[in-house]
Scaffold this motif. Structure first.
Motif, PDB file in Angstrom:
ATOM      1  N   ALA A  10       0.845  -1.209   0.000  1.00 23.09           N
ATOM      2  CA  ALA A  10       0.000   0.000   0.000  1.00 23.09           C
ATOM      3  C   ALA A  10       0.875   1.252   0.000  1.00 23.09           C
ATOM      4  CB  ALA A  10      -0.915  -0.018   1.214  1.00 23.09           C
ATOM      5  N   ALA A  11       1.981   1.209   0.759  1.00 18.86           N
ATOM      6  CA  ALA A  11       2.891   2.363   0.793  1.00 18.86           C
ATOM      7  C   ALA A  11       3.532   2.584  -0.566  1.00 18.86           C
ATOM      8  CB  ALA A  11       3.967   2.146   1.864  1.00 18.86           C
ATOM      9  N   VAL A  12       3.868   1.498  -1.261  1.00 20.80           N
ATOM     10  CA  VAL A  12       4.472   1.611  -2.580  1.00 20.80           C
ATOM     11  C   VAL A  12       3.496   2.234  -3.571  1.00 20.80           C
ATOM     12  CG1 VAL A  12       5.337   0.283  -4.556  1.00 20.80           C
ATOM     13  CG2 VAL A  12       6.095  -0.293  -2.237  1.00 20.80           C
ATOM     14  N   ARG A  13       2.223   1.889  -3.433  1.00 17.76           N
ATOM     15  CA  ARG A  13       1.213   2.369  -4.385  1.00 17.76           C
ATOM     16  C   ARG A  13       0.809   3.817  -4.132  1.00 17.76           C
ATOM     17  NH1 ARG A  13      -0.932  -2.993  -3.602  1.00 17.76           N
ATOM     18  NH2 ARG A  13      -2.437  -2.206  -2.086  1.00 17.76           N
ATOM     19  N   ARG A  14       1.061   4.354  -2.956  1.00 14.32           N
ATOM     20  CA  ARG A  14       0.612   5.724  -2.650  1.00 14.32           C
ATOM     21  C   ARG A  14       1.287   6.742  -3.548  1.00 14.32           C
ATOM     22  NH1 ARG A  14      -1.977   7.099   2.468  1.00 14.32           N
ATOM     23  NH2 ARG A  14      -1.189   9.154   2.107  1.00 14.32           N
TER      24      ARG A  14
END
Length: 369
Positions: free
Chosen positions: A365-369
């Motif tokens: 999720a952090a990568v996609r933000r």
């Protein structure tokens, strides 16, 4: 600062933030749960695997708790566990969340953590609390009607003793007109970072007065967090250890691909916490399937729902958003996640797949933000 990353991914295109400006750092708290049918050896192997997942994901620190004589908790001896976990990892900080100081002589704690710091320089945190971490009978057995550190009125003095004994120069005891040198380890090149932990305003005031970093047990209490953190910050006095107040948030978290699955995985720990709060029997943690079959009394169900409102339980995107919002609300840029997802009856005994998935899904999720 480090942002939690997926172990197979490169740096994210944009880091999660506490308030839109500061990067959100994630760390991990582990009580080393023991589930029904699982041996202590298997629970320890599962924790080592989880620590490696956390480090690969970019966690800043990994702390283990001190609890005694509990069927569902294998985290009884933080120094031993820290030695194991630090040896199994290489970059993240490893520490105690925390050492329950009333159970220990100050010199013993200083010696243990001085050695850990010597073995793993710059990677050791000594978190100190004043709760017993056990029931009264077990506390008596731990202390064998002592040590004097069990006196709550002397906690301030005992903390000072630990700090002094950790210093490379040691302390001098005045005996029969001469100074007797006392060092935790002969040739210390550094000291672990010392934190005070608490679930009331006492430790917040003490940490502020001594100029030490402080953590409030939001994951356990969840009430009065803002007031306690504000008290710590407003009362803080700079020290040789710390120039400005330093704190972070601790949060129970379960992350899964769907909201329904996350809530299902949260139920075993939720039932355990209800038992703890209502005087029920504390057993080895139930499997997810057993927890689904367990029916709570109406009053206990209401308590479970109330506790769940303070947890982060959801999909990767909603969970990361909640963690970011919490960090912003309390003005911190680090959140220590306590991954409390339960295990299925069919999961391998020496792994905790759902706890590992909580960290990995947050990474993605952090990568996609």
């Amino acid at each position: 600062m480090t942002t939690l990353l997926n172990s197979t991914s490169g740096p994210p295109t944009r880091e999660g933030t506490a308030d839109g400006d500061r990067p959100l750092t994630l760390s991990v708290l582990d009580l080393i749960p023991v589930r029904a049918g699982q041996t202590t050896s298997e629970a320890l192997r599962a924790t080592i695997a989880l620590a490696r997942v956390a480090e690969a994901a970019g966690a800043k620190r990994y702390w283990v708790a001190e609890h005694h004589n509990m069927a569902a908790v294998a985290s009884t001896n933080p120094p031993v566990l820290i030695a194991m976990l630090a040896a199994a990892t290489s970059t993240m900080r490893v520490g105690s969340g925390g050492i329950m100081l009333p159970n220990h002589a100050p010199l013993v704690v200083a010696e243990q953590f001085a050695l850990l710091e010597a073995a793993h320089p710059g990677r050791i945190d000594l978190g100190i609390g004043r709760a017993p971490g056990s029931d009264p009978v077990t506390s008596y057995a731990l202390r064998h009607n002592g040590p004097e550190t069990a006196d709550a009125n002397r906690f301030d003095e005992v903390v000072d003793n630990v700090l002094a004994m950790l210093a490379p120069e040691g302390v001098g005891l005045q005996l029969q007109g001469r100074s007797y040198p006392l060092r935790a380890t002969p040739q210390a090149a550094g000291v672990p970072a010392v934190w005070l932990l608490g679930s009331s305003d006492y430790s917040a005031r003490l940490a502020a007065a001594k100029g030490l970093p402080y953590v409030f047990a939001h994951h356990f209490s969840g009430e009065g967090t803002a007031q306690i953190i504000d008290l710590y910050r407003s009362s803080f006095r700079p020290s040789d250890q710390l120039a400005a107040p330093q704190t972070f948030l601790t949060v129970n978290a379960v992350v899964a691909e769907t909201q329904e699955e996350a809530e299902r995985l949260a139920r075993p720990q939720l039932l355990a916490m209800v038992a703890l709060r209502t005087g029920g029997e504390l057993k080895a943690q139930l499997s997810v399937e057993e927890a689904e079959r367990t029916v709570l009394a109406e009053s206990h169900a209401a308590l479970a729902e109330q506790m769940l409102t303070r947890w982060v339980v959801g999909t990767p995107e909603t969970a990361l958003a909640q963690l970011t919002e919490l960090a912003g609300r309390f003005g911190v840029d680090e959140v220590m996640v306590h991954p409390v997802a339960g295990s299925s009856e069919h999961d391998p005994a020496d792994r905790s797949p759902a706890r590992e998935a909580t960290l990995e899904l947050l990474s993605r999720a952090a990568v996609r933000r």
